[in-house]
Write a protein that holds these residues in place. Sequence first.
Motif, PDB file in Angstrom:
ATOM      1  N   ILE A   1      31.604  80.601  39.548  1.00 43.80           N
ATOM      2  CA  ILE A   1      31.125  79.974  40.787  1.00 43.80           C
ATOM      3  C   ILE A   1      32.166  80.115  41.891  1.00 43.80           C
ATOM      4  O   ILE A   1      31.841  80.405  43.054  1.00 43.80           O
ATOM      5  CB  ILE A   1      30.774  78.492  40.541  1.00 43.80           C
ATOM      6  CG1 ILE A   1      29.615  78.358  39.546  1.00 43.80           C
ATOM      7  CG2 ILE A   1      30.429  77.803  41.866  1.00 43.80           C
ATOM      8  CD1 ILE A   1      28.320  78.987  39.995  1.00 43.80           C
ATOM      9  N   GLN A   2      33.432  79.932  41.541  1.00 41.04           N
ATOM     10  CA  GLN A   2      34.499  80.113  42.526  1.00 41.04           C
ATOM     11  C   GLN A   2      34.501  81.537  43.069  1.00 41.04           C
ATOM     12  O   GLN A   2      34.706  81.765  44.268  1.00 41.04           O
ATOM     13  CB  GLN A   2      35.854  79.809  41.901  1.00 41.04           C
ATOM     14  CG  GLN A   2      36.116  78.341  41.613  1.00 41.04           C
ATOM     15  CD  GLN A   2      37.496  78.118  41.015  1.00 41.04           C
ATOM     16  OE1 GLN A   2      38.474  78.694  41.474  1.00 41.04           O
ATOM     17  NE2 GLN A   2      37.559  77.295  39.980  1.00 41.04           N
ATOM     18  N   LYS A   3      34.286  82.515  42.184  1.00 42.62           N
ATOM     19  CA  LYS A   3      34.305  83.917  42.605  1.00 42.62           C
ATOM     20  C   LYS A   3      33.194  84.226  43.608  1.00 42.62           C
ATOM     21  O   LYS A   3      33.327  85.133  44.430  1.00 42.62           O
ATOM     22  CB  LYS A   3      34.161  84.826  41.385  1.00 42.62           C
ATOM     23  CG  LYS A   3      35.390  84.857  40.492  1.00 42.62           C
ATOM     24  CD  LYS A   3      35.165  85.760  39.283  1.00 42.62           C
ATOM     25  CE  LYS A   3      36.393  85.804  38.393  1.00 42.62           C
ATOM     26  NZ  LYS A   3      36.186  86.650  37.187  1.00 42.62           N
ATOM     27  N   ILE A   4      32.090  83.474  43.524  1.00 40.66           N
ATOM     28  CA  ILE A   4      30.988  83.692  44.463  1.00 40.66           C
ATOM     29  C   ILE A   4      31.349  83.191  45.856  1.00 40.66           C
ATOM     30  O   ILE A   4      31.105  83.871  46.862  1.00 40.66           O
ATOM     31  CB  ILE A   4      29.715  82.974  43.972  1.00 40.66           C
ATOM     32  CG1 ILE A   4      29.221  83.589  42.655  1.00 40.66           C
ATOM     33  CG2 ILE A   4      28.603  83.039  45.033  1.00 40.66           C
ATOM     34  CD1 ILE A   4      28.103  82.812  41.992  1.00 40.66           C
TER      35      ILE A   4
ATOM     36  N   GLU B   1      18.696  76.649  28.713  1.00 38.97           N
ATOM     37  CA  GLU B   1      19.346  75.628  29.539  1.00 38.97           C
ATOM     38  C   GLU B   1      20.331  76.281  30.493  1.00 38.97           C
ATOM     39  O   GLU B   1      20.914  77.327  30.208  1.00 38.97           O
ATOM     40  CB  GLU B   1      20.048  74.603  28.648  1.00 38.97           C
ATOM     41  CG  GLU B   1      19.090  73.815  27.769  1.00 38.97           C
ATOM     42  CD  GLU B   1      19.457  72.350  27.680  1.00 38.97           C
ATOM     43  OE1 GLU B   1      20.398  71.918  28.357  1.00 38.97           O
ATOM     44  OE2 GLU B   1      18.782  71.634  26.926  1.00 38.97           O
ATOM     45  N   TYR B   2      20.516  75.639  31.637  1.00 39.85           N
ATOM     46  CA  TYR B   2      21.449  76.152  32.632  1.00 39.85           C
ATOM     47  C   TYR B   2      22.884  75.966  32.135  1.00 39.85           C
ATOM     48  O   TYR B   2      23.187  75.077  31.338  1.00 39.85           O
ATOM     49  CB  TYR B   2      21.264  75.414  33.960  1.00 39.85           C
ATOM     50  CG  TYR B   2      21.633  73.943  33.891  1.00 39.85           C
ATOM     51  CD1 TYR B   2      22.933  73.520  34.118  1.00 39.85           C
ATOM     52  CD2 TYR B   2      20.684  72.983  33.577  1.00 39.85           C
ATOM     53  CE1 TYR B   2      23.273  72.185  34.036  1.00 39.85           C
ATOM     54  CE2 TYR B   2      21.005  71.646  33.500  1.00 39.85           C
ATOM     55  CZ  TYR B   2      22.307  71.249  33.725  1.00 39.85           C
ATOM     56  OH  TYR B   2      22.649  69.926  33.639  1.00 39.85           O
ATOM     57  N   TYR B   3      23.751  76.839  32.633  1.00 40.06           N
ATOM     58  CA  TYR B   3      25.184  76.681  32.378  1.00 40.06           C
ATOM     59  C   TYR B   3      25.919  77.363  33.524  1.00 40.06           C
ATOM     60  O   TYR B   3      25.655  78.526  33.836  1.00 40.06           O
ATOM     61  CB  TYR B   3      25.596  77.316  31.043  1.00 40.06           C
ATOM     62  CG  TYR B   3      27.101  77.376  30.869  1.00 40.06           C
ATOM     63  CD1 TYR B   3      27.827  76.222  30.593  1.00 40.06           C
ATOM     64  CD2 TYR B   3      27.792  78.580  31.023  1.00 40.06           C
ATOM     65  CE1 TYR B   3      29.214  76.267  30.459  1.00 40.06           C
ATOM     66  CE2 TYR B   3      29.170  78.626  30.893  1.00 40.06           C
ATOM     67  CZ  TYR B   3      29.871  77.466  30.602  1.00 40.06           C
ATOM     68  OH  TYR B   3      31.228  77.501  30.493  1.00 40.06           O
ATOM     69  N   TYR B   4      26.839  76.635  34.146  1.00 43.38           N
ATOM     70  CA  TYR B   4      27.605  77.187  35.261  1.00 43.38           C
ATOM     71  C   TYR B   4      29.078  77.262  34.888  1.00 43.38           C
ATOM     72  O   TYR B   4      29.722  76.238  34.631  1.00 43.38           O
ATOM     73  CB  TYR B   4      27.437  76.328  36.520  1.00 43.38           C
ATOM     74  CG  TYR B   4      26.004  76.230  37.005  1.00 43.38           C
ATOM     75  CD1 TYR B   4      25.291  77.369  37.357  1.00 43.38           C
ATOM     76  CD2 TYR B   4      25.360  74.999  37.096  1.00 43.38           C
ATOM     77  CE1 TYR B   4      23.976  77.288  37.792  1.00 43.38           C
ATOM     78  CE2 TYR B   4      24.048  74.914  37.543  1.00 43.38           C
ATOM     79  CZ  TYR B   4      23.373  76.054  37.885  1.00 43.38           C
ATOM     80  OH  TYR B   4      22.065  75.975  38.315  1.00 43.38           O
ATOM     81  N   ASP B   5      29.594  78.474  34.858  1.00 47.25           N
ATOM     82  CA  ASP B   5      31.019  78.688  34.625  1.00 47.25           C
ATOM     83  C   ASP B   5      31.751  78.476  35.953  1.00 47.25           C
ATOM     84  O   ASP B   5      31.500  79.185  36.933  1.00 47.25           O
ATOM     85  CB  ASP B   5      31.234  80.114  34.107  1.00 47.25           C
ATOM     86  CG  ASP B   5      32.678  80.405  33.748  1.00 47.25           C
ATOM     87  OD1 ASP B   5      33.555  80.245  34.620  1.00 47.25           O
ATOM     88  OD2 ASP B   5      32.928  80.795  32.595  1.00 47.25           O
ATOM     89  N   GLU B   6      32.642  77.513  35.992  1.00 48.80           N
ATOM     90  CA  GLU B   6      33.310  77.169  37.255  1.00 48.80           C
ATOM     91  C   GLU B   6      34.089  78.346  37.840  1.00 48.80           C
ATOM     92  O   GLU B   6      34.137  78.520  39.068  1.00 48.80           O
ATOM     93  CB  GLU B   6      34.249  75.973  37.044  1.00 48.80           C
ATOM     94  CG  GLU B   6      33.511  74.666  36.784  1.00 48.80           C
ATOM     95  CD  GLU B   6      34.452  73.490  36.599  1.00 48.80           C
ATOM     96  OE1 GLU B   6      35.635  73.619  37.003  1.00 48.80           O
ATOM     97  OE2 GLU B   6      34.022  72.465  36.058  1.00 48.80           O
TER      98      GLU B   6
ATOM     99  N   LYS C   1      29.767  64.524  39.161  1.00 53.13           N
ATOM    100  CA  LYS C   1      29.839  65.689  40.042  1.00 53.13           C
ATOM    101  C   LYS C   1      31.228  66.312  39.978  1.00 53.13           C
ATOM    102  O   LYS C   1      32.237  65.622  40.073  1.00 53.13           O
ATOM    103  CB  LYS C   1      29.517  65.273  41.472  1.00 53.13           C
ATOM    104  CG  LYS C   1      29.527  66.412  42.479  1.00 53.13           C
ATOM    105  CD  LYS C   1      29.357  65.891  43.896  1.00 53.13           C
ATOM    106  CE  LYS C   1      27.997  65.271  44.111  1.00 53.13           C
ATOM    107  NZ  LYS C   1      27.821  64.827  45.517  1.00 53.13           N
ATOM    108  N   THR C   2      31.267  67.640  39.821  1.00 48.62           N
ATOM    109  CA  THR C   2      32.519  68.390  39.893  1.00 48.62           C
ATOM    110  C   THR C   2      32.665  68.968  41.291  1.00 48.62           C
ATOM    111  O   THR C   2      31.717  69.546  41.830  1.00 48.62           O
ATOM    112  CB  THR C   2      32.540  69.527  38.862  1.00 48.62           C
ATOM    113  OG1 THR C   2      32.423  68.971  37.546  1.00 48.62           O
ATOM    114  CG2 THR C   2      33.824  70.328  38.953  1.00 48.62           C
ATOM    115  N   ILE C   3      33.855  68.800  41.880  1.00 50.84           N
ATOM    116  CA  ILE C   3      34.096  69.274  43.246  1.00 50.84           C
ATOM    117  C   ILE C   3      35.223  70.292  43.225  1.00 50.84           C
ATOM    118  O   ILE C   3      36.319  70.022  42.723  1.00 50.84           O
ATOM    119  CB  ILE C   3      34.462  68.105  44.186  1.00 50.84           C
ATOM    120  CG1 ILE C   3      33.365  67.030  44.160  1.00 50.84           C
ATOM    121  CG2 ILE C   3      34.694  68.614  45.610  1.00 50.84           C
ATOM    122  CD1 ILE C   3      33.743  65.753  44.873  1.00 50.84           C
ATOM    123  N   LEU C   4      34.953  71.478  43.756  1.00 46.36           N
ATOM    124  CA  LEU C   4      35.945  72.532  43.900  1.00 46.36           C
ATOM    125  C   LEU C   4      36.155  72.754  45.394  1.00 46.36           C
ATOM    126  O   LEU C   4      35.220  73.145  46.096  1.00 46.36           O
ATOM    127  CB  LEU C   4      35.463  73.818  43.230  1.00 46.36           C
ATOM    128  CG  LEU C   4      34.999  73.690  41.772  1.00 46.36           C
ATOM    129  CD1 LEU C   4      34.335  74.987  41.309  1.00 46.36           C
ATOM    130  CD2 LEU C   4      36.153  73.325  40.858  1.00 46.36           C
TER     131      LEU C   4
END
Length: 283
Positions: free
Chosen positions: A81-84, A73-78, A100-103
């Motif tokens: 993702i910010q570092k990208i 399963e997918y998993y995204y560490d926020e 939805k999570t918004i950064l």
Amino acid sequence: MDWGKAKNYTIIFLIFLNTVLFFCNICFNKRYVITNEQIDAVKTILNERNIKIDASCEIPVDYSPMLQINFGEYYYDEINIQKIFFPENSEVKRTTDFEKTILSLGDAAIFIKDDIVEFENYGALKKVSIDRESVLKVCEEYASRAEEFFDDLENYGLKEFDDCYIVEYIGRYKNTSVFCNYMRFKISKDGGMRVRLRYFPVKNLYGNEVDICSADEALFIFSEKAGEICGTKDVSVLKIAKGYYFDDFVRGNKIISIPYYRIDVAEKEEPFFVNAYNRTLEE
């Protein structure tokens, strides 16, 4: 018993057996290789349907039976993702909108929902000359950061349209493309950028080897509806590649990807997929 002669006979027999197996293997493999005559034949049919194969397009000739792929399963560490997408130590604002999570940081924002990450920055390249070289350079910078957290993303190519460039990085597993793992850049010629990221960790190959259709058959299947789905009389095929793909899935269930052919055309931003098992076109 003369053990010396027996040993020599055994060696001769093994050499003979290996030779037979070698030629059997060659003959077996030839069963799954399309010939130049087959490629020419499908090109003729496509030409009659106003479909051209671009000179740079390489048609896969091997269509040996393929297994499936089993994904985790997918998993995204926020934080990752910010570092990208954002500079380190940035003061990022985090909000939620339903599921939805918004950064956000200034005019740029990351949206995380289910298995999709999207990044928007409509002023990303305002101060940069927008051409193929600058676009590839910017995309490579983001992709190299993404590869710290998502393995085996490789540059798949660039497509240019009147108003934008499309650049894609596609997942790889055991030297085969995994089309459902990707990082897709859309860079407008006015300087805006949109990025879409989707990634599932590959667990292992799965199931039994099953016969797949050949690339010329996939092109023929595509050609039957190409004009209709592309909305133009003339269609130009830029690329056809073999790999793994799936679209929908149910969270909590086993996620399996089967072999597909991906077909990219000059007239559309989105690619088309032909199911290599059941020989159907995904529109």
